[in-house]
Enzyme design. Sequence first.
Site, short mmCIF file in Angstrom:
data_model
loop_
_atom_site.label_atom_id
_atom_site.label_comp_id
_atom_site.label_asym_id
_atom_site.label_seq_id
_atom_site.Cartn_x
_atom_site.Cartn_y
_atom_site.Cartn_z
N HIS A 1 0.84 -1.21 0.00
CA HIS A 1 0.00 0.00 0.00
C HIS A 1 0.87 1.24 0.00
O HIS A 1 2.09 1.15 0.07
CB HIS A 1 -1.00 -0.03 1.17
CG HIS A 1 -0.39 0.02 2.54
ND1 HIS A 1 0.41 -0.98 3.04
CD2 HIS A 1 -0.48 0.95 3.52
CE1 HIS A 1 0.78 -0.67 4.28
NE2 HIS A 1 0.26 0.51 4.60
N HIS B 1 1.37 3.88 2.05
CA HIS B 1 1.89 4.61 3.21
C HIS B 1 3.41 4.76 3.18
O HIS B 1 4.12 3.84 2.75
CB HIS B 1 1.46 3.93 4.52
CG HIS B 1 0.03 4.20 4.87
ND1 HIS B 1 -0.70 3.39 5.71
CD2 HIS B 1 -0.80 5.22 4.50
CE1 HIS B 1 -1.94 3.89 5.83
NE2 HIS B 1 -2.02 4.98 5.11
N HIS C 1 4.62 -5.00 10.25
CA HIS C 1 5.14 -4.43 11.50
C HIS C 1 5.36 -5.48 12.59
O HIS C 1 4.66 -6.50 12.62
CB HIS C 1 4.14 -3.39 12.07
CG HIS C 1 4.04 -2.14 11.26
ND1 HIS C 1 4.79 -1.03 11.52
CD2 HIS C 1 3.26 -1.83 10.19
CE1 HIS C 1 4.48 -0.08 10.65
NE2 HIS C 1 3.55 -0.54 9.82
N HIS D 1 -7.55 -0.82 5.46
CA HIS D 1 -6.47 0.03 6.00
C HIS D 1 -6.28 1.22 5.04
O HIS D 1 -6.24 2.37 5.45
CB HIS D 1 -5.20 -0.80 6.13
CG HIS D 1 -4.02 -0.06 6.67
ND1 HIS D 1 -3.93 0.38 7.97
CD2 HIS D 1 -2.85 0.33 6.08
CE1 HIS D 1 -2.76 1.00 8.15
NE2 HIS D 1 -2.09 0.97 7.02
N ASP E 1 -0.20 -4.06 6.09
CA ASP E 1 -0.84 -3.58 7.32
C ASP E 1 -2.29 -4.04 7.43
O ASP E 1 -3.13 -3.33 8.00
CB ASP E 1 -0.78 -2.04 7.38
CG ASP E 1 0.62 -1.54 7.71
OD1 ASP E 1 1.52 -2.37 7.91
OD2 ASP E 1 0.81 -0.31 7.74
N ASP F 1 5.74 4.57 5.33
CA ASP F 1 6.61 3.58 5.97
C ASP F 1 6.67 2.27 5.18
O ASP F 1 7.30 1.31 5.61
CB ASP F 1 6.17 3.32 7.43
CG ASP F 1 4.76 2.79 7.55
OD1 ASP F 1 3.88 3.25 6.79
OD2 ASP F 1 4.52 1.91 8.40
N HIS F 2 6.03 2.23 3.99
CA HIS F 2 6.08 1.03 3.14
C HIS F 2 6.66 1.33 1.76
O HIS F 2 7.02 0.41 1.03
CB HIS F 2 4.68 0.40 3.01
CG HIS F 2 4.15 -0.05 4.33
ND1 HIS F 2 4.11 -1.37 4.72
CD2 HIS F 2 3.69 0.66 5.39
CE1 HIS F 2 3.64 -1.46 5.96
NE2 HIS F 2 3.38 -0.24 6.39
FE FE Z 1 2.65 0.58 8.17
ZN ZN Z 2 0.09 1.44 6.61
#
Ligand code: FE
Ligand code: ZN
Length: 252
Positions: A53, A55, A168, A111, A130, A57-58
């Site tokens: 996805h 985001h 995570h 998400h 996530d 942090d990905h």
């Molecule tokens: Fe994440």
């Molecule tokens: Zn995420």
Amino acid sequence: MIIEIIPCLSDNYSYLIHEKKFNTISIVDPSEFKSCDEAIKKYKKLDFILNTHHHADHVGANLELKKKYNSKILGSDLDKNRIPGIDIFLKENQKQKIGNLEFEVIFIPGHTKGHIAFFFRKEKIAFTGDTLFSLGCGRVFEGTHEEMFNSLNKIKKLPPETKIYCGHEYTKTNLNFCLTYNPENTLLKEKQVDILKKLNSNQPTIPSTLGQEIETNIFLRCNDPEIKHAIGLKDSSELEVFSKLRDLKDTF
Ligand code: FE
Ligand code: ZN
């Protein structure tokens, strides 16, 4: 198929996939350049970047890695305007090759609107980003509780031996949440021993298996009488139970 776990940022996991026959190197959800580049170095190449996805942090290392290694970036067609550097647009249920490996795209919104999982059917391995965590599930940011519930049910239908690689290391908090509402679950208590052992020796708790998650992850057990009773919803539907659990977890 060899998978190397790359811890990134404070609690993210990126994953390096080495496919030996054609020596294809891929990375799932590169969070940060430095840690990923360190893992890639020994191969001197990166063929594919797979994003679950959009985001940060990905996808954080997408552009820097693409620039250095000339990699192709794969993500959901719904996120073609949000995934940096995306080259290949994936659709629901599409089959896609990376070297000698093949994965299926599982569309799992909730998400985010364009969240997908990568399922390697032959190897029985799924990267769930996530959406499904070990003993937990992702927060509902862009979708509805119902979408998230349906997405988890889609994952539940995969073979139980499927190894789950998620985005995570949230397992400890998730474990405490599960124990709060499902304290008599013996398999959960067994899993607790294993999880604490791993965390105490600084090992990832990942991968889990889908079968274990179905037995222990409260979000996949919305029909469990103990859980329904514990949250005061003993006559409610699975979706209602899921929604309540998700809300409780948001403030846990
Ligand atoms: Fe994440
Ligand atoms: Zn995420």
